[in-house]
Scaffold this motif. Structure first.
Motif, PDB file in Angstrom:
ATOM      1  N   ILE A 175       0.840  -1.206   0.000  1.00  0.00           N
ATOM      2  CA  ILE A 175       0.000   0.000   0.000  1.00  0.00           C
ATOM      3  C   ILE A 175       0.870   1.249   0.000  1.00  0.00           C
ATOM      4  O   ILE A 175       0.592   2.219  -0.721  1.00  0.00           O
ATOM      5  CB  ILE A 175      -0.964  -0.015   1.205  1.00  0.00           C
ATOM      6  N   ALA A 176       1.934   1.235   0.802  1.00  0.00           N
ATOM      7  CA  ALA A 176       2.854   2.378   0.843  1.00  0.00           C
ATOM      8  C   ALA A 176       3.504   2.608  -0.515  1.00  0.00           C
ATOM      9  O   ALA A 176       3.668   3.757  -0.951  1.00  0.00           O
ATOM     10  CB  ALA A 176       3.926   2.153   1.913  1.00  0.00           C
ATOM     11  N   LEU A 204       2.236   1.774  -3.474  1.00  0.00           N
ATOM     12  CA  LEU A 204       1.231   2.279  -4.405  1.00  0.00           C
ATOM     13  C   LEU A 204       0.851   3.728  -4.117  1.00  0.00           C
ATOM     14  O   LEU A 204       0.485   4.472  -5.033  1.00  0.00           O
ATOM     15  CB  LEU A 204      -0.021   1.392  -4.355  1.00  0.00           C
ATOM     16  N   ALA A 205       0.937   4.124  -2.853  1.00  0.00           N
ATOM     17  CA  ALA A 205       0.594   5.493  -2.479  1.00  0.00           C
ATOM     18  C   ALA A 205       1.757   6.465  -2.723  1.00  0.00           C
ATOM     19  O   ALA A 205       1.587   7.670  -2.587  1.00  0.00           O
ATOM     20  CB  ALA A 205       0.182   5.547  -1.013  1.00  0.00           C
ATOM     21  N   GLY A 206       2.914   5.946  -3.073  1.00  0.00           N
ATOM     22  CA  GLY A 206       4.055   6.800  -3.367  1.00  0.00           C
ATOM     23  C   GLY A 206       4.962   7.085  -2.190  1.00  0.00           C
ATOM     24  O   GLY A 206       5.901   7.866  -2.297  1.00  0.00           O
ATOM     25  N   TYR A 207       4.700   6.461  -1.048  1.00  0.00           N
ATOM     26  CA  TYR A 207       5.544   6.668   0.128  1.00  0.00           C
ATOM     27  C   TYR A 207       6.814   5.840   0.093  1.00  0.00           C
ATOM     28  O   TYR A 207       7.734   6.063   0.874  1.00  0.00           O
ATOM     29  CB  TYR A 207       4.773   6.352   1.407  1.00  0.00           C
ATOM     30  N   ALA A 226       5.065   0.660  -8.984  1.00  0.00           N
ATOM     31  CA  ALA A 226       3.692   0.168  -8.853  1.00  0.00           C
ATOM     32  C   ALA A 226       3.618  -1.352  -8.959  1.00  0.00           C
ATOM     33  O   ALA A 226       2.825  -1.985  -8.254  1.00  0.00           O
ATOM     34  CB  ALA A 226       2.801   0.819  -9.899  1.00  0.00           C
ATOM     35  N   GLY A 241       4.611  -2.831  -5.756  1.00  0.00           N
ATOM     36  CA  GLY A 241       3.559  -2.536  -4.792  1.00  0.00           C
ATOM     37  C   GLY A 241       2.375  -3.479  -4.932  1.00  0.00           C
ATOM     38  O   GLY A 241       1.860  -4.004  -3.941  1.00  0.00           O
TER      39      GLY A 241
END
Length: 71
Positions: free
Chosen positions: A25-26, A28-31, A36, A39
């Motif tokens: 999730i991190a 995919l969220a860019g963190y 991708a 992720g």
């Protein structure tokens, strides 16, 4: 399909599954800059580990004849 995941195997699958899913999730969220595809892969693997741990059923264990429950 009968239960074939138990004990430390079960706890490990749940904990590692949650951690890997959060990492996905991190990403995919860019963190977390790993991309991708990584992720999504991490999210899927984490989900599979979590589900097999909570349901105590693993088709790979069944195919290999592995049973980690304490009958």
């Amino acid at each position: 399909m009968e239960r074939n995941v138990g004990g430390i195997d079960r706890i490990g699958r749940i904990v590692i599954g949650v951690v890997v899913a959060i990492a996905g999730i991190a990403a995919l969220a860019g963190y977390w800059a790993v991309g991708a595809v990584i992720g999504i892969l991490a999210l899927v693997v984490g989900g599979i580990l979590f589900v097999t741990g909570t349901t105590q059923k693993c088709p790979i264990n069944e195919a290999a004849g592995i049973d980690t429950t304490e009958d």
